[in-house]
Design an enzyme around this catalytic site. Structure first.
Site, short mmCIF file in Angstrom:
data_model
loop_
_atom_site.label_atom_id
_atom_site.label_comp_id
_atom_site.label_asym_id
_atom_site.label_seq_id
_atom_site.Cartn_x
_atom_site.Cartn_y
_atom_site.Cartn_z
N HIS A 1 0.83 -1.21 0.00
CA HIS A 1 0.00 0.00 0.00
C HIS A 1 0.87 1.26 0.00
O HIS A 1 0.55 2.24 -0.66
CB HIS A 1 -0.93 0.00 1.22
N ASP B 1 -6.07 5.54 2.17
CA ASP B 1 -6.25 4.13 1.86
C ASP B 1 -7.64 3.64 2.24
O ASP B 1 -8.24 4.10 3.21
CB ASP B 1 -5.20 3.31 2.63
#
Length: 476
Positions: A19, A123
């Site tokens: 990520h 995110d």
């Protein structure tokens, strides 16, 4: 154009390599357009990120700031120094790790209050950031780190639950209302959506709901790669979405020190013939058992193919029980084992590499596509079985090992040595390889064009920046 000077964007990646890497890359893309960017992270992750930024060739790297929020690990029952998903050693600790991230909300809102950015790109794992941004009238964009193909497939799974109409775990069903007649089984979908996953489901619903209320989604992909699915996501699911994929010309290490000298590795590759080496790497989250690693070793040896194999050992296991007797001696000159981290982008771009055995994580899949390398697909968990379908059935640039069952991190996965051997031999068979390599090379050219000035990803980024500029001038 740096006529967007006044724009300031917060990027908030989830603390996991898969990520952090793409979101930091995305921040660099914005910075290269003259947008002021701030990356929000925790103290232990900040050095990893700042090292990545220092290696950026653009003079804009001074436009990228890092702000840290103390991570509340100790209060919630996580070990000291646990600020990254890599240090979450057991799957039952992961929900606690997620819960701990929600305690970052208050300090995050303090940052929003004092800095008033024009946009927050956070995110998907941080659903609460939609509310935080809304408090200050700031648009929040969701970053997923997965493909449009997987985004659509996942949405359809939760909307229609097509796996409920099957009689067995291994019966194929077609993903409904989805381009390409893609068939899956209940085993491949995993317990992502099934009833036995209650805790996960409540988080899942919260994240879905937060995404519906967000301003839109940014996806690490390029239009030419999966246009039917990008269109489907925008038109059928009605979501605003932008594509931002990075320019892979930056040959840099991603966050960690590689466990092998970059030059040693490339020097070894230089001694091999073109398209002769199979590169084997399962990303940072997959932890195979010793018995599975042993099967891979035997399969590689039986295939007779040159290889580079990256092995990430789970920390508890000592000793080398995972290699056959005398394996490394026999493999000298034929194979290279890297324990730990490898310079993956550099390896994939080397002309000696003929195929990539991958877990189909989206970052690895994109890197293979950008390098024009055919894949041997070995999905493990998360959305990787969807990515496998994209690679094999839509793009037709891979061969499946034939793993049938979704698992958390590869623990209950065991593919025998002979299927490994067979898949490697198949992808290197002349007629297979030529068609796949041609298609892969075409995609690699498209990937390159997409990020060039005026290419699809570059233009898409301009459109997004312009829209955020318009929004902020309206709200000020």
């Amino acid at each position: 154009g740096s006529n967007y000077g006044p724009l300031h964007i917060f990027f908030f990646p989830f603390m996991a390599h898969g990520h952090m890497i793409p979101l930091v890359d995305m921040a660099k893309l914005f910075a290269a357009k003259g947008v002021r960017t701030t990356i929000i992270t925790t103290p232990l992750n900040a050095p990893i990120i700042s090292k990545t930024i220092e290696q950026t060739k653009t003079h804009q790297s001074k436009e990228i700031n890092i702000q840290t929020i103390k991570f509340p690990n100790v209060g919630v029952g996580l070990p000291e120094g646990c600020e990254h998903s890599d240090s979450v050693l057991s799957t039952d600790l992961f929900p606690i790790f997620l819960k701990a991230t929600t305690l970052m909300q208050e300090p995050f809102e303090q940052l929003l209050l004092h800095q008033r950015p024009n946009c927050v790109v956070a995110d998907w794992f941080f659903p609460w950031t939609t509310d935080s941004a809304a408090k200050f009238g700031i648009p929040r964009l969701v970053f997923h780190g997965i493909s449009f193909f997987s985004l659509c497939a996942t949405k359809i799974m939760s909307l229609y639950k097509p796996y409920n109409n099957t009689c067995s775990d291994s019966e194929l069903f077609v993903i409904p209302n989805f381009p390409g007649e893609i068939k899956m089984t209940r085993l491949q979908v995993g317990n992502f959506h099934t009833k036995d996953n209650v805790g996960h489901n409540s988080f899942w619903n919260e994240a879905e709901e937060s995404e519906e209320r967000s301003y839109g989604v940014v996806v690490n992909s390029f239009y030419e790669l999966e246009k039917d699915y990008a269109d489907h996501y925008r038109n059928v699911h009605g979501r605003k979405a932008w594509l931002c994929n990075r320019n892979k010309e930056e040959k840099i290490f991603r966050g960690n020190e590689a466990s092998i000298d970059e030059h040693e590795c490339l020097k070894w590759l230089d001694t091999q013939t073109t398209n002769s080496v199979v590169y084997v790497c399962f990303g940072s989250a997959v932890k195979f058992s010793d018995s599975q690693l042993l099967e891979i070793a035997m399969g590689l040896e039986a295939s007779g193919q040159q290889f580079i194999w990256v092995v990430r050992k789970s920390i508890q296991e000592k000793g080398e029980k995972w290699l056959p007797e005398g394996f490394e001696k026999r493999m000298e000159g034929k194979g290279l084992i890297i324990r730990g981290w490898a310079p993956q982008v550099l390896i994939l771009e080397h002309e000696a590499i003929g195929a990539f055995v991958t877990h189909c994580g989206w970052n690895s899949t994109l890197e293979a596509v950008s390098a024009g390398v055919p894949m041997i697909t070995w999905p493990v968990g998360a959305e990787q079985f969807f990515n496998e379908k994209l690679v094999i059935e839509v793009l037709k640039i891979g061969v499946p090992v034939g793993v049938k069952k979704w698992s958390y991190s590869g623990v209950d996965c065991c593919a025998k040595w002979d299927v490994v051997e067979k898949a490697v031999k198949m992808v290197f068979a002349k007629e297979e390889l030529e068609g796949m390599r041609k298609r892969a090379k075409v995609l690699a050219q498209m990937a390159r064009r997409a990020v060039e000035e005026g290419g699809s990803s570059d233009s898409n980024l301009d459109v997004l920046i312009q829209e955020l500029g318009t929004l902020s001038s309206l709200s000020r």
